[in-house]
Design a protein around this motif. Structure first.
Motif, PDB file in Angstrom:
ATOM      1  N   TYR A 159       1.256  14.706   6.390  1.00 54.04           N
ATOM      2  CA  TYR A 159       1.225  13.282   6.089  1.00 54.04           C
ATOM      3  C   TYR A 159       2.604  12.691   6.329  1.00 54.04           C
ATOM      4  CZ  TYR A 159      -3.019  14.612   3.610  1.00 54.04           C
ATOM      5  OH  TYR A 159      -4.254  15.103   3.298  1.00 54.04           O
ATOM      6  N   GLN A 160       2.605  11.439   6.725  1.00 51.44           N
ATOM      7  CA  GLN A 160       3.845  10.696   6.926  1.00 51.44           C
ATOM      8  C   GLN A 160       3.585   9.277   6.436  1.00 51.44           C
ATOM      9  OE1 GLN A 160       4.921  10.495  11.054  1.00 51.44           O
ATOM     10  NE2 GLN A 160       6.864   9.499  10.653  1.00 51.44           N
ATOM     11  N   VAL A 161       4.564   8.672   5.769  1.00 44.81           N
ATOM     12  CA  VAL A 161       4.438   7.292   5.307  1.00 44.81           C
ATOM     13  C   VAL A 161       5.524   6.473   6.004  1.00 44.81           C
ATOM     14  CG1 VAL A 161       4.489   5.734   3.320  1.00 44.81           C
ATOM     15  CG2 VAL A 161       3.508   8.031   3.079  1.00 44.81           C
ATOM     16  N   ILE A 162       5.101   5.384   6.650  1.00 50.67           N
ATOM     17  CA  ILE A 162       5.994   4.543   7.437  1.00 50.67           C
ATOM     18  C   ILE A 162       6.088   3.159   6.799  1.00 50.67           C
ATOM     19  CG2 ILE A 162       6.319   3.426   9.685  1.00 50.67           C
ATOM     20  CD1 ILE A 162       4.731   5.758  10.890  1.00 50.67           C
ATOM     21  N   ASP A 163       7.292   2.640   6.722  1.00 51.10           N
ATOM     22  CA  ASP A 163       7.528   1.288   6.222  1.00 51.10           C
ATOM     23  C   ASP A 163       7.131   0.285   7.298  1.00 51.10           C
ATOM     24  OD1 ASP A 163       8.506  -1.157   5.307  1.00 51.10           O
ATOM     25  OD2 ASP A 163      10.419  -0.319   4.647  1.00 51.10           O
ATOM     26  N   ARG A 164       6.179  -0.599   6.972  1.00 49.86           N
ATOM     27  CA  ARG A 164       5.742  -1.655   7.891  1.00 49.86           C
ATOM     28  C   ARG A 164       5.771  -2.997   7.170  1.00 49.86           C
ATOM     29  NH1 ARG A 164       3.226  -1.470  12.719  1.00 49.86           N
ATOM     30  NH2 ARG A 164       1.531  -2.693  11.869  1.00 49.86           N
ATOM     31  N   THR A 165       6.889  -3.255   6.499  1.00 49.65           N
ATOM     32  CA  THR A 165       7.014  -4.474   5.703  1.00 49.65           C
ATOM     33  C   THR A 165       6.777  -5.728   6.528  1.00 49.65           C
ATOM     34  OG1 THR A 165       8.524  -3.357   4.174  1.00 49.65           O
ATOM     35  CG2 THR A 165       8.530  -5.767   4.158  1.00 49.65           C
ATOM     36  N   ASP A 166       7.306  -5.795   7.745  1.00 49.11           N
ATOM     37  CA  ASP A 166       7.103  -6.994   8.572  1.00 49.11           C
ATOM     38  C   ASP A 166       5.620  -7.212   8.884  1.00 49.11           C
ATOM     39  OD1 ASP A 166       9.783  -7.581   8.532  1.00 49.11           O
ATOM     40  OD2 ASP A 166      10.205  -6.654  10.477  1.00 49.11           O
ATOM     41  N   ALA A 167       4.913  -6.145   9.216  1.00 50.25           N
ATOM     42  CA  ALA A 167       3.472  -6.265   9.483  1.00 50.25           C
ATOM     43  C   ALA A 167       2.721  -6.610   8.200  1.00 50.25           C
ATOM     44  CB  ALA A 167       2.938  -4.963  10.082  1.00 50.25           C
ATOM     45  N   ALA A 168       3.172  -6.080   7.052  1.00 45.56           N
ATOM     46  CA  ALA A 168       2.543  -6.411   5.775  1.00 45.56           C
ATOM     47  C   ALA A 168       2.702  -7.905   5.485  1.00 45.56           C
ATOM     48  CB  ALA A 168       3.150  -5.570   4.651  1.00 45.56           C
ATOM     49  N   LYS A 169       3.888  -8.449   5.747  1.00 46.77           N
ATOM     50  CA  LYS A 169       4.115  -9.887   5.551  1.00 46.77           C
ATOM     51  C   LYS A 169       3.194 -10.706   6.449  1.00 46.77           C
ATOM     52  CE  LYS A 169       8.952  -9.766   4.175  1.00 46.77           C
ATOM     53  NZ  LYS A 169      10.337  -9.990   4.592  1.00 46.77           N
ATOM     54  N   ALA A 170       3.051 -10.294   7.695  1.00 47.53           N
ATOM     55  CA  ALA A 170       2.184 -11.029   8.636  1.00 47.53           C
ATOM     56  C   ALA A 170       0.729 -10.998   8.172  1.00 47.53           C
ATOM     57  CB  ALA A 170       2.315 -10.441  10.043  1.00 47.53           C
ATOM     58  N   SER A 171       0.259  -9.849   7.693  1.00 46.29           N
ATOM     59  CA  SER A 171      -1.117  -9.752   7.196  1.00 46.29           C
ATOM     60  C   SER A 171      -1.307 -10.585   5.937  1.00 46.29           C
ATOM     61  CB  SER A 171      -1.475  -8.288   6.910  1.00 46.29           C
ATOM     62  OG  SER A 171      -1.524  -7.553   8.109  1.00 46.29           O
TER      63      SER A 171
END
Length: 192
Positions: A159-171
């Motif tokens: 498992y790997q967890v990636i930070d996608r804060t910018d995509a989270a903001k867009a969603s």
């Protein structure tokens, strides 16, 4: 392992999980619709994919609130890998109990109700949901699942967890634009 053996394993796993029993209903809790009520729920922004041979494949998974006998089911994959999903959830602590890339296979419910055990279960920290919270917990990538299902620690699965804060903001901007300023990033962790 060939495809037939994998399907037999998935069937055996689903049968074993169903045999464990609980008082959980046969249907998972429905995702709420209508306006969000932050006095009684939180928002979790995330996504999950199987990563095989450099490509993202859709996955589905089950979550279970630790103080409840009900199973929560969410499909966090889409063919569009740019999207992070915004989920409304009741306050509580949720553990991951099954990941599968067999989208048509459904384990028979009710699923077993067990306490979180970091040595045996899916090696990801539980999701903490508080009323009023708006939290990005990351994108989960699962490698080594290749046409199967995991409900515990499994050899060859990582498992790997990636930070996608910018995509989270867009969603979040698309569904709840007034809540973007409340967004916090608290990535879940892969346990050793």
């Amino acid at each position: 392992m060939n495809r037939v053996l994998k399907h037999l394993f998935v069937f055996a796993l689903a049968t074993a999980l169903a045999a464990c029993g609980s008082s959980a209903p046969k249907r998972p809790i429905a995702t709420p619709s209508g306006p969000v009520n932050l006095d009684q729920e939180g928002l979790v922004i995330m996504s999950a994919f199987a990563l095989e041979d450099g490509t993202y494949d859709m996955v589905k998974f089950y979550l279970q609130r630790e103080d409840s006998t009900q199973n929560q089911y969410y499909l966090f994959s889409d063919k569009n890998t740019d999207i992070e999903f915004v989920q409304r959830m009741k306050p509580g602590r949720y553990k991951f109990i099954i990941f599968t890339d067999e989208l048509l296979v459904q384990p028979r419910e009710p699923l077993a109700v067990t306490p979180f055990d970091p040595q045996k279960g899916i090696p990801l920290t539980p999701i903490e949901v508080k009323a009023g919270s708006v939290t990005h917990i990351g994108r989960i990538l699962i490698s080594g699942i290749d046409g199967g299902t995991v409900a515990s620690r499994a050899p060859g699965v990582s498992y790997q967890v990636i930070d996608r804060t910018d995509a989270a903001k867009a969603s979040l901007q698309k569904r709840y634009p007034d809540l973007v300023p409340k967004l916090e990033t608290k990535l879940i962790e892969v346990l050793p």
